[in-house]
Design a protein around this motif. Sequence first.
Motif, PDB file in Angstrom:
ATOM      1  N   LEU A 191      -5.846   0.941  -4.596  1.00 21.53           N
ATOM      2  CA  LEU A 191      -6.531  -0.216  -5.304  1.00 21.53           C
ATOM      3  C   LEU A 191      -5.291  -1.349  -5.116  1.00 21.53           C
ATOM      4  O   LEU A 191      -4.376  -1.120  -5.715  1.00 21.53           O
ATOM      5  CB  LEU A 191      -6.682  -0.254  -6.730  1.00 21.53           C
ATOM      6  CG  LEU A 191      -7.079  -1.175  -7.561  1.00 21.53           C
ATOM      7  CD1 LEU A 191      -8.296  -2.081  -7.051  1.00 21.53           C
ATOM      8  CD2 LEU A 191      -7.150  -1.021  -8.866  1.00 21.53           C
ATOM      9  N   LEU A 192      -5.375  -2.354  -4.133  1.00 22.94           N
ATOM     10  CA  LEU A 192      -4.419  -3.408  -4.239  1.00 22.94           C
ATOM     11  C   LEU A 192      -4.644  -4.615  -5.031  1.00 22.94           C
ATOM     12  O   LEU A 192      -5.570  -5.194  -4.783  1.00 22.94           O
ATOM     13  CB  LEU A 192      -4.454  -3.693  -2.570  1.00 22.94           C
ATOM     14  CG  LEU A 192      -3.437  -4.499  -2.093  1.00 22.94           C
ATOM     15  CD1 LEU A 192      -1.984  -4.189  -2.217  1.00 22.94           C
ATOM     16  CD2 LEU A 192      -3.499  -4.899  -0.603  1.00 22.94           C
ATOM     17  N   VAL A 193      -3.783  -4.682  -5.933  1.00 21.05           N
ATOM     18  CA  VAL A 193      -4.027  -5.931  -6.829  1.00 21.05           C
ATOM     19  C   VAL A 193      -2.711  -6.752  -6.885  1.00 21.05           C
ATOM     20  O   VAL A 193      -1.939  -6.315  -7.713  1.00 21.05           O
ATOM     21  CB  VAL A 193      -4.285  -5.349  -8.270  1.00 21.05           C
ATOM     22  CG1 VAL A 193      -5.878  -5.380  -8.369  1.00 21.05           C
ATOM     23  CG2 VAL A 193      -3.626  -4.053  -8.623  1.00 21.05           C
ATOM     24  N   SER A 194      -2.968  -7.708  -6.165  1.00 16.63           N
ATOM     25  CA  SER A 194      -1.646  -8.819  -6.062  1.00 16.63           C
ATOM     26  C   SER A 194      -2.266 -10.049  -6.503  1.00 16.63           C
ATOM     27  O   SER A 194      -3.247 -10.381  -6.758  1.00 16.63           O
ATOM     28  CB  SER A 194      -1.128  -8.702  -4.697  1.00 16.63           C
ATOM     29  OG  SER A 194      -1.885  -9.233  -3.815  1.00 16.63           O
ATOM     30  N   GLY A 195      -1.115 -11.014  -6.181  1.00 13.17           N
ATOM     31  CA  GLY A 195      -1.323 -12.530  -6.638  1.00 13.17           C
ATOM     32  C   GLY A 195      -2.608 -13.079  -5.450  1.00 13.17           C
ATOM     33  O   GLY A 195      -2.989 -14.005  -5.735  1.00 13.17           O
ATOM     34  N   PHE A 219       9.015  -2.030  -7.983  1.00 13.18           N
ATOM     35  CA  PHE A 219       8.246  -2.157  -6.410  1.00 13.18           C
ATOM     36  C   PHE A 219       6.951  -2.653  -6.490  1.00 13.18           C
ATOM     37  O   PHE A 219       6.307  -2.499  -5.592  1.00 13.18           O
ATOM     38  CB  PHE A 219       8.372  -0.671  -5.714  1.00 13.18           C
ATOM     39  CG  PHE A 219       9.998  -0.438  -5.537  1.00 13.18           C
ATOM     40  CD1 PHE A 219      11.028  -1.428  -5.238  1.00 13.18           C
ATOM     41  CD2 PHE A 219      10.231   0.731  -5.765  1.00 13.18           C
ATOM     42  CE1 PHE A 219      12.357  -1.062  -5.302  1.00 13.18           C
ATOM     43  CE2 PHE A 219      11.929   1.061  -5.551  1.00 13.18           C
ATOM     44  CZ  PHE A 219      13.034   0.034  -5.039  1.00 13.18           C
ATOM     45  N   CYS A 220       6.292  -3.002  -7.651  1.00 15.61           N
ATOM     46  CA  CYS A 220       4.887  -3.505  -7.817  1.00 15.61           C
ATOM     47  C   CYS A 220       4.988  -4.808  -7.202  1.00 15.61           C
ATOM     48  O   CYS A 220       4.034  -5.213  -6.377  1.00 15.61           O
ATOM     49  CB  CYS A 220       4.599  -3.490  -9.165  1.00 15.61           C
ATOM     50  SG  CYS A 220       4.186  -1.859  -9.805  1.00 15.61           S
ATOM     51  N   LEU A 248       0.844  -1.167  -0.095  1.00 14.08           N
ATOM     52  CA  LEU A 248       0.066  -0.225  -0.049  1.00 14.08           C
ATOM     53  C   LEU A 248       0.921   1.131   0.030  1.00 14.08           C
ATOM     54  O   LEU A 248       0.510   2.176  -0.631  1.00 14.08           O
ATOM     55  CB  LEU A 248      -0.786   0.065   1.400  1.00 14.08           C
ATOM     56  CG  LEU A 248      -2.120  -0.716   1.147  1.00 14.08           C
ATOM     57  CD1 LEU A 248      -2.856   0.129   2.530  1.00 14.08           C
ATOM     58  CD2 LEU A 248      -3.066  -0.145   0.152  1.00 14.08           C
ATOM     59  N   LEU A 249       2.080   1.122   0.596  1.00 13.98           N
ATOM     60  CA  LEU A 249       2.781   2.425   0.829  1.00 13.98           C
ATOM     61  C   LEU A 249       3.831   2.620  -0.123  1.00 13.98           C
ATOM     62  O   LEU A 249       4.378   3.500  -0.276  1.00 13.98           O
ATOM     63  CB  LEU A 249       3.450   2.432   2.350  1.00 13.98           C
ATOM     64  CG  LEU A 249       2.547   2.302   3.392  1.00 13.98           C
ATOM     65  CD1 LEU A 249       3.336   2.435   5.025  1.00 13.98           C
ATOM     66  CD2 LEU A 249       1.403   3.630   3.453  1.00 13.98           C
ATOM     67  N   SER A 250       4.108   1.607  -0.981  1.00  9.62           N
ATOM     68  CA  SER A 250       5.145   1.337  -1.840  1.00  9.62           C
ATOM     69  C   SER A 250       5.119   2.604  -2.883  1.00  9.62           C
ATOM     70  O   SER A 250       6.025   3.006  -3.450  1.00  9.62           O
ATOM     71  CB  SER A 250       5.110   0.176  -2.569  1.00  9.62           C
ATOM     72  OG  SER A 250       4.143  -0.077  -3.348  1.00  9.62           O
ATOM     73  N   PRO A 251       3.858   3.264  -3.319  1.00 11.62           N
ATOM     74  CA  PRO A 251       4.170   4.214  -4.170  1.00 11.62           C
ATOM     75  C   PRO A 251       4.646   5.516  -3.682  1.00 11.62           C
ATOM     76  O   PRO A 251       5.167   6.547  -4.218  1.00 11.62           O
ATOM     77  CB  PRO A 251       2.395   4.711  -4.715  1.00 11.62           C
ATOM     78  CG  PRO A 251       1.910   3.204  -4.498  1.00 11.62           C
ATOM     79  CD  PRO A 251       2.579   2.665  -3.196  1.00 11.62           C
ATOM     80  N   ALA A 264       1.585  -3.656 -12.317  1.00 13.71           N
ATOM     81  CA  ALA A 264       2.746  -3.587 -13.468  1.00 13.71           C
ATOM     82  C   ALA A 264       1.844  -3.664 -14.837  1.00 13.71           C
ATOM     83  O   ALA A 264       2.645  -3.403 -15.613  1.00 13.71           O
ATOM     84  CB  ALA A 264       3.779  -4.504 -13.358  1.00 13.71           C
ATOM     85  N   ASN A 265       0.739  -3.891 -14.884  1.00 12.02           N
ATOM     86  CA  ASN A 265       0.157  -4.144 -16.098  1.00 12.02           C
ATOM     87  C   ASN A 265       0.027  -2.553 -16.991  1.00 12.02           C
ATOM     88  O   ASN A 265      -0.516  -1.705 -16.490  1.00 12.02           O
ATOM     89  CB  ASN A 265      -1.124  -4.835 -15.804  1.00 12.02           C
ATOM     90  CG  ASN A 265      -1.710  -5.144 -17.100  1.00 12.02           C
ATOM     91  OD1 ASN A 265      -2.506  -4.352 -17.830  1.00 12.02           O
ATOM     92  ND2 ASN A 265      -1.614  -6.243 -17.606  1.00 12.02           N
ATOM     93  N   ILE A 266       0.564  -2.829 -18.146  1.00 13.10           N
ATOM     94  CA  ILE A 266       0.502  -1.643 -18.802  1.00 13.10           C
ATOM     95  C   ILE A 266      -0.893  -1.267 -19.201  1.00 13.10           C
ATOM     96  O   ILE A 266      -1.175   0.125 -19.187  1.00 13.10           O
ATOM     97  CB  ILE A 266       1.468  -1.580 -20.105  1.00 13.10           C
ATOM     98  CG1 ILE A 266       2.752  -2.079 -19.964  1.00 13.10           C
ATOM     99  CG2 ILE A 266       1.618  -0.346 -21.002  1.00 13.10           C
ATOM    100  CD1 ILE A 266       3.677  -1.138 -19.134  1.00 13.10           C
ATOM    101  N   ALA A 267      -1.755  -2.099 -19.711  1.00 15.11           N
ATOM    102  CA  ALA A 267      -3.099  -1.740 -20.097  1.00 15.11           C
ATOM    103  C   ALA A 267      -3.853  -1.239 -18.756  1.00 15.11           C
ATOM    104  O   ALA A 267      -4.585  -0.166 -19.111  1.00 15.11           O
ATOM    105  CB  ALA A 267      -3.842  -3.054 -20.718  1.00 15.11           C
TER     106      ALA A 267
END
Length: 339
Positions: free
Chosen positions: A133-137, A297-298, A116-119, A271-274
């Motif tokens: 928006l937290l979108v991980s595995g 850092f994504c 969450l804080l990485s940005p 990390a998704n460009i789209a």
Amino acid sequence: MIVLGIETSCDETGIAVYHTENGLLSHTLFSQIEIHNEYGGVVPELASRDHIRRTIPLIKKALQNAHIDLHEIDAIAFTQGPGLAGALLVGASIANAMAFALKIPVLNIHHLEGHLLSPLLSKPAPCFPFLALLVSGGHTQLIKVKGIGQYTLLGETVDDAAGEAFDKTAKLLGLDYPGGKALAELATKGRPSCFKLPRPMRHSGDFNFSFSGLKTAVLTLIKNHEINDQMRADIALAFQEAAVDILTEKSLAALARTGLTQLVIAGGVGANIALRSRLLQETSRIGATVFFPEFQFCTDNGAMIAFAGAMRLLKQDTVRCPETMNSFTVKARWELETL
Ligand code: KG4
Ligand code: ZN
């Protein structure tokens, strides 16, 4: 103050050194992807064993790259959870042993707080409050972030996480694990509008998500068609478009509902460009701003843990002194809101 960060929650050993005034001094990472690739997913025991091999050499390298001595560290932050118990235990044991030996505080960090804080590691950084928006595995969540440790969950996936859906769909398309990045690459060769996939829970009126139906729709498509390479790329594009649509629409609805004007994206799917270009376009249309972590850092990394630790240290929060403790724990499951 200087904080050493240790991340070992899953299949990446991430180490970093963060200085509260000078920023990130160094970070090192070892990804176990090749170890787990042949099994089509992470094998927990192999993950723990590899963390044991990598963590100490990577700490040495991170300190060397930062040009600092072990005794200059003021605190050690490690991922306490959520994650694979055995993998977490490696980082927890090393962090606590080092903190005990060096007589410095240890900080138990929530993995998702790190994401969450990485940005905030990049410039320009968002200011509190913001929508994340937290979108991980493992997670797909919309969270209102009022400050360090002040997190309100607005909605989350009711089944698969976004990254998990990317990975499972990639597997159906014959791509290696973890397939999110490879699926995105394949989608660049796809032709738009060849296949139409559902947007589950689009009109649910809340901020929850569902991705398992989308993956099943891909499975049905594959079963019902003779699939060639071009069609595989078309399906990858159709899947990505559906996922990006859902994530974008729900994020915009949450911005409107909360009145927040900053959206922060965190986690591997960030990390998704789209997804990035669609969010940039849509937020600028409504006068909001979107912030992304640097690509490196994504996905899981030590920098986000060192940074979260530094923020906690400045707040004098969740700091434990090793002289006064005789045990430590990890939390394979841990709700962010209970922080
Ligand atoms: O945040 P992360 O490292 O792991 C967890 O903490 O869960 O995210 C990993 C996830 C994987 O599912 C991976 O396939 C996905 O992020 N991912 C991507 C991309 N790069 C990584 N998904 C879509 N497009 C990408 N470019
Ligand atoms: Zn993660």
